[in-house]
Design a protein around this motif. Sequence first.
Motif, PDB file in Angstrom:
ATOM      1  N   HIS A  32     -59.070  31.805   8.776  1.00 18.95           N
ATOM      2  CA  HIS A  32     -59.445  31.967   7.370  1.00 18.95           C
ATOM      3  C   HIS A  32     -60.488  33.068   7.203  1.00 18.95           C
ATOM      4  CE1 HIS A  32     -58.345  27.482   6.864  1.00 18.95           C
ATOM      5  NE2 HIS A  32     -57.366  28.205   6.363  1.00 18.95           N
ATOM      6  N   VAL A  33     -61.506  33.033   8.064  1.00 25.76           N
ATOM      7  CA  VAL A  33     -62.572  34.028   7.989  1.00 25.76           C
ATOM      8  C   VAL A  33     -62.008  35.417   8.241  1.00 25.76           C
ATOM      9  CG1 VAL A  33     -64.732  34.826   9.028  1.00 25.76           C
ATOM     10  CG2 VAL A  33     -64.386  32.382   8.588  1.00 25.76           C
ATOM     11  N   GLU A  34     -61.146  35.558   9.233  1.00 23.04           N
ATOM     12  CA  GLU A  34     -60.522  36.853   9.528  1.00 23.04           C
ATOM     13  C   GLU A  34     -59.739  37.357   8.319  1.00 23.04           C
ATOM     14  OE1 GLU A  34     -59.319  40.337  11.211  1.00 23.04           O
ATOM     15  OE2 GLU A  34     -60.871  38.966  11.919  1.00 23.04           O
ATOM     16  N   TRP A  35     -58.973  36.489   7.687  1.00 21.56           N
ATOM     17  CA  TRP A  35     -58.200  36.858   6.506  1.00 21.56           C
ATOM     18  C   TRP A  35     -59.126  37.317   5.381  1.00 21.56           C
ATOM     19  CZ3 TRP A  35     -57.923  34.140   1.727  1.00 21.56           C
ATOM     20  CH2 TRP A  35     -56.964  34.641   0.838  1.00 21.56           C
ATOM     21  N   MET A  36     -60.205  36.559   5.139  1.00 23.54           N
ATOM     22  CA  MET A  36     -61.134  36.901   4.068  1.00 23.54           C
ATOM     23  C   MET A  36     -61.831  38.229   4.311  1.00 23.54           C
ATOM     24  SD  MET A  36     -62.926  33.388   2.725  1.00 23.54           S
ATOM     25  CE  MET A  36     -63.473  32.827   4.311  1.00 23.54           C
ATOM     26  N   THR A  37     -62.154  38.528   5.573  1.00 24.70           N
ATOM     27  CA  THR A  37     -62.867  39.772   5.844  1.00 24.70           C
ATOM     28  C   THR A  37     -61.989  40.995   5.601  1.00 24.70           C
ATOM     29  OG1 THR A  37     -62.329  39.757   8.198  1.00 24.70           O
ATOM     30  CG2 THR A  37     -64.392  38.699   7.532  1.00 24.70           C
ATOM     31  N   GLN A  38     -60.693  40.804   5.552  1.00 23.90           N
ATOM     32  CA  GLN A  38     -59.780  41.923   5.302  1.00 23.90           C
ATOM     33  C   GLN A  38     -59.557  42.187   3.815  1.00 23.90           C
ATOM     34  OE1 GLN A  38     -58.941  43.726   7.987  1.00 23.90           O
ATOM     35  NE2 GLN A  38     -60.200  42.196   9.031  1.00 23.90           N
TER      36      GLN A  38
END
Length: 150
Positions: free
Chosen positions: A6-12
């Motif tokens: 989730h965090v990886e997706w949000m950072t993009q």
Amino acid sequence: ALTPDHVEWMTQLPPLARDGRLLVVHADTSAYLELGSSLEEVGSATAAMLSHGSAATVDELLAIVSDRMRLAEPDAVDALLGAFGGELVVHGHTPIASVLGVDPREVREPLLYADGRVMNVDHCLFAGGPGFVTRLDSGPGSGARPAAEH
């Protein structure tokens, strides 16, 4: 339930976006300028805060994107458009019903304000508003009326 995926997706995800004359932001604030003076700088700062920031840093980011009702001031609009480009700021976050002091069920179109340079598209669906769809590529002619006409 927040996972590393989730965090990886949000950072993009970009915190701001410009499409021609439109500058699309979450909240009606110029506080994004605290994160940088270009779309790229704000995107990098946001990604770093989400990926590697402490809880206090993430809270700082949330305070920026949760700020509201700052774009009625011409200087704030000038600063935002001057830094990030565009001619029309499009935002949500602050329900139009709250701004106008009306029942959310009465909100059926965007609210254009700040001399036609800012468009609020928060239709307050969560509180019973009927919602609406507006063509952003049409800008101010998309059915929005200046606040004084409401």
